[in-house]
Design a protein around this motif. Structure first.
Motif, mmCIF file in Angstrom:
data_model
loop_
_atom_site.group_PDB
_atom_site.id
_atom_site.type_symbol
_atom_site.label_atom_id
_atom_site.label_comp_id
_atom_site.label_asym_id
_atom_site.label_seq_id
_atom_site.Cartn_x
_atom_site.Cartn_y
_atom_site.Cartn_z
ATOM 1 N N GLU A 1 29.839 42.638 37.576
ATOM 2 C CA GLU A 1 30.302 43.832 36.863
ATOM 3 C C GLU A 1 29.396 44.130 35.673
ATOM 4 O OE1 GLU A 1 34.133 45.407 34.245
ATOM 5 O OE2 GLU A 1 34.260 43.509 35.346
ATOM 6 N N SER A 2 29.011 43.078 34.947
ATOM 7 C CA SER A 2 28.122 43.269 33.799
ATOM 8 C C SER A 2 26.703 43.614 34.222
ATOM 9 C CB SER A 2 28.105 41.992 32.946
ATOM 10 O OG SER A 2 29.387 41.694 32.457
ATOM 11 N N HIS B 1 35.155 45.037 38.869
ATOM 12 C CA HIS B 1 36.282 44.823 37.960
ATOM 13 C C HIS B 1 37.586 44.665 38.736
ATOM 14 C CE1 HIS B 1 38.415 45.093 34.116
ATOM 15 N NE2 HIS B 1 39.313 45.829 34.758
ATOM 16 N N TYR C 1 24.511 36.951 32.428
ATOM 17 C CA TYR C 1 25.770 37.683 32.529
ATOM 18 C C TYR C 1 26.993 36.844 32.897
ATOM 19 C CZ TYR C 1 22.566 41.650 32.637
ATOM 20 O OH TYR C 1 21.593 42.562 32.327
ATOM 21 N N TYR D 1 32.307 37.915 40.312
ATOM 22 C CA TYR D 1 32.544 39.364 40.267
ATOM 23 C C TYR D 1 32.406 39.890 38.837
ATOM 24 C CZ TYR D 1 34.416 39.395 45.066
ATOM 25 O OH TYR D 1 34.575 39.301 46.433
ATOM 26 N N ARG D 2 32.881 39.118 37.859
ATOM 27 C CA ARG D 2 32.762 39.553 36.472
ATOM 28 C C ARG D 2 31.298 39.586 36.051
ATOM 29 N NH1 ARG D 2 36.667 36.738 32.196
ATOM 30 N NH2 ARG D 2 38.151 37.537 33.743
ATOM 31 N N CYS D 3 30.534 38.605 36.511
ATOM 32 C CA CYS D 3 29.096 38.590 36.252
ATOM 33 C C CYS D 3 28.430 39.825 36.839
ATOM 34 C CB CYS D 3 28.498 37.312 36.836
ATOM 35 S SG CYS D 3 26.694 37.221 36.816
ATOM 36 N N LYS E 1 30.464 48.793 39.113
ATOM 37 C CA LYS E 1 31.165 48.135 38.009
ATOM 38 C C LYS E 1 32.669 48.186 38.218
ATOM 39 C CE LYS E 1 27.761 48.772 34.296
ATOM 40 N NZ LYS E 1 27.606 47.335 34.003
ATOM 41 N N ALA F 1 36.147 35.013 40.990
ATOM 42 C CA ALA F 1 36.467 35.948 39.911
ATOM 43 C C ALA F 1 35.327 36.037 38.906
ATOM 44 C CB ALA F 1 37.756 35.516 39.217
ATOM 45 N N MET F 2 34.747 34.890 38.538
ATOM 46 C CA MET F 2 33.691 34.893 37.537
ATOM 47 C C MET F 2 32.387 35.490 38.085
ATOM 48 S SD MET F 2 35.055 33.953 34.765
ATOM 49 C CE MET F 2 36.812 34.191 35.036
ATOM 50 N N SER G 1 37.538 41.251 40.592
ATOM 51 C CA SER G 1 37.714 40.135 39.672
ATOM 52 C C SER G 1 39.165 40.019 39.232
ATOM 53 C CB SER G 1 36.811 40.319 38.444
ATOM 54 O OG SER G 1 37.029 39.295 37.503
ATOM 55 N N ALA G 2 39.788 41.142 38.887
ATOM 56 C CA ALA G 2 41.180 41.108 38.434
ATOM 57 C C ALA G 2 42.094 40.559 39.514
ATOM 58 C CB ALA G 2 41.615 42.509 38.009
#
Length: 236
Positions: A96-97, A109, A192, A92-94, A105, A89-90, A112-113
């Motif tokens: 995304e940024s 997102h 990120y 993917y969040r990285c 993006k 998840a983290m 990650s969700a």
């Protein structure tokens, strides 16, 4: 992947709720994640030969799905899944940024969700089984650290291995060694990666009292996340 779900089904053979969630939620969403990645790569890099590359990955990864490599109890296996879902998840969040296009993006997102949702279910499963098994903080910490290192040294490493070898024409970027990939990833993550959020999420199952809120303890947990990648560790 189906092979891993089959292994978990063996472990949780007497848990109908867990088996239903694995079948109806976890597996379909993970398969969809793979499909989204495959379809995007097919559009952007049609010269990459996905199917034999994925077969090469499976040759390496599938044996590690055998039940003999799982954790020694149902609670600890659920805890190890929490670690994997946190890191995924983290990451993917990285990404995304970091990603430059809105399409990527939005994809990151979504992924990650959904991984956070998987984490929550495995966390609930860990709490349910640990209420009976009663693993102490040290046993839980060792499980978290060991699984975290395997995410880097097996999951990511096995996925990386085919990337230099399965191109129908010259690949559109310079070949990288695993060490170079880790260094480049570390540079991106240094900017990120939500490291503190990752540490809170990963080590949440350790909470057992006031000691958890001590600043030195939280700093140690953050460092343990950073040490997975050279550049992140170097700034700690």
């Amino acid at each position: 992947m189906p092979e891993f779900v089959e292994t978990l089904n063996q472990m949780y053979a007497e848990d109908d709720e867990m088996q239903g969630w694995l079948r109806d939620t976890w597996l379909p969403e993970e398969v969809e994640h793979g499909r989204l990645a495959r379809d995007y790569i097919a559009r952007v890099w049609p010269e990459f030969d996905w199917h034999p590359a994925y077969a090469a990955f499976l040759d390496r990864y599938k044996p590690r799905c055998d039940v003999q490599y799982m954790r020694p109890s149902l609670a600890l296996e659920a805890l190890s899944r929490c670690v994997t879902e946190t890191q995924t998840a983290m990451m993917y969040r990285c990404l995304e940024s970091f990603m430059p296009t809105e399409e990527l993006k939005q994809m990151m997102h979504k992924l990650s969700a959904e991984e956070v949702g998987h984490y929550r279910y495995f966390r609930k499963t860990f709490d349910r089984y640990n209420a009976v098994e009663q693993h102490g903080v040290i046993r839980r910490l060792r499980t978290i650290v060991a699984r975290s290192e395997l995410v880097r040294d097996e999951d990511l490493a096995f996925a990386f291995e085919p990337l230099n070898d399965f191109w129908r024409s010259p690949q559109p970027f310079a070949p990288m060694t695993w060490e170079t990939f880790l260094e480049i990833s570390g540079d991106v993550m240094k900017q990120y990666m939500p490291v503190e959020a990752a540490a809170r999420m990963m080590f949440k199952p350790l909470e057992t009292g006031a000691w958890w809120r001590d600043r030195p303890v939280r700093a140690l947990m953050t460092f343990m996340v950073k040490r997975q990648y050279p550049q992140l560790a170097s700034e700690a």
